[in-house]
Design an enzyme around this catalytic site. Structure first.
Site, short mmCIF file in Angstrom:
data_model
loop_
_atom_site.label_atom_id
_atom_site.label_comp_id
_atom_site.label_asym_id
_atom_site.label_seq_id
_atom_site.Cartn_x
_atom_site.Cartn_y
_atom_site.Cartn_z
N SER A 1 -16.56 24.01 -68.00
CA SER A 1 -16.46 25.36 -68.56
C SER A 1 -15.32 25.51 -69.56
CB SER A 1 -16.30 26.40 -67.44
OG SER A 1 -15.04 26.27 -66.81
N LYS B 1 -9.94 29.77 -66.39
CA LYS B 1 -10.58 30.45 -67.52
C LYS B 1 -9.49 31.03 -68.42
CE LYS B 1 -14.95 30.14 -66.12
NZ LYS B 1 -14.68 29.11 -65.09
#
Length: 207
Positions: A130, A168
């Site tokens: 990710s 993230k």
């Protein structure tokens, strides 16, 4: 110093090579793989012989704590100072991130990779892709400073509703928080509340 056997020489030379290239010594498993020994107890036996013969020193309280004893053949080795940083596995809600029950192991990290108090630092193993567009790949180790606040654009470690840690990029929007993957094929995560547990300050990758 006393003479080494062929196998002891192989192990000693491998340790020196790793120290020269990485700045810290290899693990027992890595030594075994390098010289073709499947048994960790056999490797430990050879390390004990090397220590008895004065070629290395070990600290039994720390993993990978093998020090090359300086002599005329290895004075040019520059062994960088290392710190032993906790590697965090499962993250449990309501429990400090570096609580004993969260720690899987300790990893020897070259000291220059940290820029803050050692007690505030932990490592997470990256799983998934990710964050590949930020250069963070599956299998990397992210170096994290414990903190509960973040600024827009920071790469953070946050707690999900499933009590799992996720890496993230952080953004605070008008009425919500956005956890943005660095992968153009993935969608952002929108949350009403977010639990920040640390900011990524570095990256370690095995070559």
């Amino acid at each position: 110093m006393r003479e080494l056997t062929k196998r002891q020489s192989e192990i000693y030379n491998y340790i020196k090579q790793v120290v020269q290239t990485k700045g810290y010594p290899p693990s027992v498993r890595e030594i075994g793989e390098a010289v073709g020994l499947a048994s960790s107890s056999t490797v430990h036996g050879h390390l004990s012989r090397l220590e008895e013969k004065g070629y290395i020193r070990r600290d039994p309280t720390k993993p990978r704590a093998i020090e090359i004893v300086s002599d005329q053949t290895n004075d040019n080795i520059n062994m960088e100072e290392t710190i032993h940083v906790p590697v965090i596995g499962k993250v449990t809600a309501g429990v400090p991130i570096t609580a004993v029950e969260n720690i899987e192991e300790y990893f020897p990290l070259p000291e220059h990779l940290t820029s803050t108090h050692n007690s505030d630092i932990f490592i997470l193993n990256v799983v998934g892709d990710s964050m590949i567009e930020a250069g963070i790949l599956d299998g990397d180790k992210v170096i994290v400073r414990s903190q509960t606040i973040a600024e827009n654009g920071d790469i953070i470690v946050a707690m999900t509703e499933e009590d799992e840690a996720t890496v993230k990029r952080f953004y605070k929007e008008k009425n919500r928080y956005r956890l943005q993957p660095e992968n153009s094929t993935m969608e952002p995560i929108y949350l009403d509340n977010v639990a920040v547990i640390g900011k990524v300050i570095g990256l370690y990758r095995e070559m």
